[in-house]
Design an enzyme around this catalytic site. Structure first.
Site, PDB file in Angstrom:
ATOM      1  N   TRP A 100       5.594   2.460  -0.575  1.00 24.02           N
ATOM      2  CA  TRP A 100       4.770   1.246  -0.573  1.00 24.02           C
ATOM      3  C   TRP A 100       4.597   0.712  -1.981  1.00 24.02           C
ATOM      4  O   TRP A 100       4.656  -0.499  -2.198  1.00 24.02           O
ATOM      5  CB  TRP A 100       3.429   1.493   0.112  1.00 24.02           C
ATOM      6  CG  TRP A 100       3.577   1.876   1.559  1.00 24.02           C
ATOM      7  CD1 TRP A 100       3.209   3.050   2.140  1.00 24.02           C
ATOM      8  CD2 TRP A 100       4.162   1.094   2.619  1.00 24.02           C
ATOM      9  NE1 TRP A 100       3.524   3.040   3.481  1.00 24.02           N
ATOM     10  CE2 TRP A 100       4.110   1.863   3.795  1.00 24.02           C
ATOM     11  CE3 TRP A 100       4.740  -0.184   2.674  1.00 24.02           C
ATOM     12  CZ2 TRP A 100       4.596   1.396   5.030  1.00 24.02           C
ATOM     13  CZ3 TRP A 100       5.222  -0.650   3.898  1.00 24.02           C
ATOM     14  CH2 TRP A 100       5.144   0.139   5.049  1.00 24.02           C
ATOM     15  N   ASP A 167      -3.878  -0.749  -3.504  1.00 23.29           N
ATOM     16  CA  ASP A 167      -3.511  -0.719  -2.091  1.00 23.29           C
ATOM     17  C   ASP A 167      -4.195   0.516  -1.512  1.00 23.29           C
ATOM     18  O   ASP A 167      -3.818   1.651  -1.813  1.00 23.29           O
ATOM     19  CB  ASP A 167      -1.989  -0.619  -1.966  1.00 23.29           C
ATOM     20  CG  ASP A 167      -1.517  -0.499  -0.519  1.00 23.29           C
ATOM     21  OD1 ASP A 167      -2.359  -0.430   0.394  1.00 23.29           O
ATOM     22  OD2 ASP A 167      -0.284  -0.467  -0.312  1.00 23.29           O
ATOM     23  N   LYS A 191      -4.624   1.366   9.763  1.00 16.26           N
ATOM     24  CA  LYS A 191      -4.690   2.802   9.490  1.00 16.26           C
ATOM     25  C   LYS A 191      -6.122   3.311   9.709  1.00 16.26           C
ATOM     26  O   LYS A 191      -6.336   4.241  10.447  1.00 16.26           O
ATOM     27  CB  LYS A 191      -4.254   3.119   8.060  1.00 16.26           C
ATOM     28  CG  LYS A 191      -2.936   2.463   7.626  1.00 16.26           C
ATOM     29  CD  LYS A 191      -1.699   3.123   8.223  1.00 16.26           C
ATOM     30  CE  LYS A 191      -0.432   2.287   8.103  1.00 16.26           C
ATOM     31  NZ  LYS A 191      -0.034   1.891   6.770  1.00 16.26           N
TER      32      LYS A 191
END
Ligand code: PLP
Length: 354
Positions: A100, A167, A191
């Site tokens: 990511w 993030d 999530k």
């Protein structure tokens, strides 16, 4: 739900949240209308949006500190470029701790110079680099607090005076850190917050408006702030369900009690990985994630039987990401300790079957 859901994302939601969200699909607040057929400008939905935004700030302890919470679309992936679009003038630093982060770097490069302050790519991202130097001239430093795929997590925040962007898609609201150290936090909902379709962004207003470029309205945080996160039609279902999760966290005692529960779950699973001679952990011990535990069978020939045992025990979603292999147990906020116990029992039981 009846299975033990260890999926990395979209992932487990509380049963009571799913129940209330289903009720609202049928009929919202005795209004005679479904949540998904009303105007987002209606009083009912405006209240939901405001409540969700307020709860997010409250739980992160960022109320009255110059921050705004937004529920946007486009996932964390859109934030990879939106953060750079709004904040990157000359150069920014990125800590590369996984897939990511790598994707965030790729997008940000379209907007300015990117300095990779450190990377753990040399060991397939199984650790978090420390001791790196942060140039004080950077527009910001971007970190990924939890690396969902590799199962590592930043335990100690970088010490720097440059704005910090994070993030937090896979560990938002899971542990109590000093969120005021961050200038911008983003997290795809799917999530730890709600269903896919919305992304929580928490931004300190005074870092905006400093770049020398025109920003399209839909990508401009200032416009979203000005429009109270309703510049265009928001994803009402995803936001409502997220609000229910935020309420659940608040009613469970806030982040501190969620964190205590998460630590217990993580300790339990890592203890089993370390004490069971059939398994080995993937991530460096000191960087292990309290959200995604990555591990492998030492002997690959045990896979078939272990997979079957998981299936028979109604354990779902424990397969590792293709770039790591093995197993990954995602033990997000909503997962009960009882599910972790079931998984550990199976791991112990494997010894009797091989
Ligand atoms: C899942 C995930 C993403 C991607 O989120 P999308 O909402 O699918 O764009 C980004 N970063 C992290 C840390 C993630 O876990």
């Amino acid at each position: 739900m009846s299975k033990h859901n260890f999926s990395a994302g979209p992932s487990i939601l509380r049963n009571e949240v799913i129940k209330s969200a289903s009720d609202a699909i049928i009929e919202l607040n005795n209004s005679g209308l479904s949540l998904i057929e009303i105007s987002h400008r209606s009083k009912d939905f405006v209240e939901i949006m405001n409540k969700a935004r307020l709860l997010a700030l409250e739980l992160l302890n960022l109320e009255n500190k110059g921050y705004k919470a937004l529920f946007l679309q486009g996932g964390a992936s859109l934030q990879f470029l939106m953060t750079a679009y709004n904040l990157l003038d000359k150069k920014a630093g990125y800590l590369n701790t996984g897939s990511w982060s790598t994707k965030a770097i790729k997008e940000a490069k379209l907007f300015g110079k990117i300095i990779e302050v450190a990377s753990s790519k040399d060991k397939n991202f199984n650790y978090v680099p420390k001791d790196y130097i942060v140039d004080p001239q950077l527009d910001y430093l971007h970190i990924t607090t939890n690396n969902t795929i590799f199962g590592t997590q930043i335990k100690k925040l970088p010490e720097t005076n440059v704005p910090l962007v994070a993030d937090m898609s896979s560990d938002i609201l899971s542990r109590n850190i000093d969120f005021s150290k961050f200038d911008l936090i983003y997290a795809g909902a799917q999530k730890n917050i709600g269903p896919a379709g919305t992304t929580l962004v928490v931004v300190k207003e005074d870092i905006l408006g400093k770049v020398n470029r025109n920003i399209p309205s839909m990508l401009d945080y200032r416009i979203h702030i000005e429009k109270d996160s309703m510049f265009n039609t928001p994803p009402v279902f995803a936001i409502y369900t997220s609000m229910l999760t935020l309420e659940w966290i608040k009613n469970s005692g806030g982040i501190n009690s969620i964190e205590a529960n998460n630590s217990k779950k993580a300790d339990m699973i890592y203890n089993e990985i370390d004490s069971n001679e059939l398994f080995e952990g993937f991530a460096a011990v000191e960087d292990r994630s309290s959200m995604n535990a990555t591990f492998n069978l030492k002997n690959a020939s045990h896979k078939e039987i272990f997979d079957k045992m998981c299936k028979d025990a109604d354990i779902s979603g424990v397969n590792g990401h293709r770039s790591v292999g093995g197993y990954r147990a995602s033990i997000y906020n909503a997962l009960d300790i009882s599910s972790v116990n079931i998984l550990i029992d199976i791991m112990k039981e494997l010894k009797n079957k091989v």
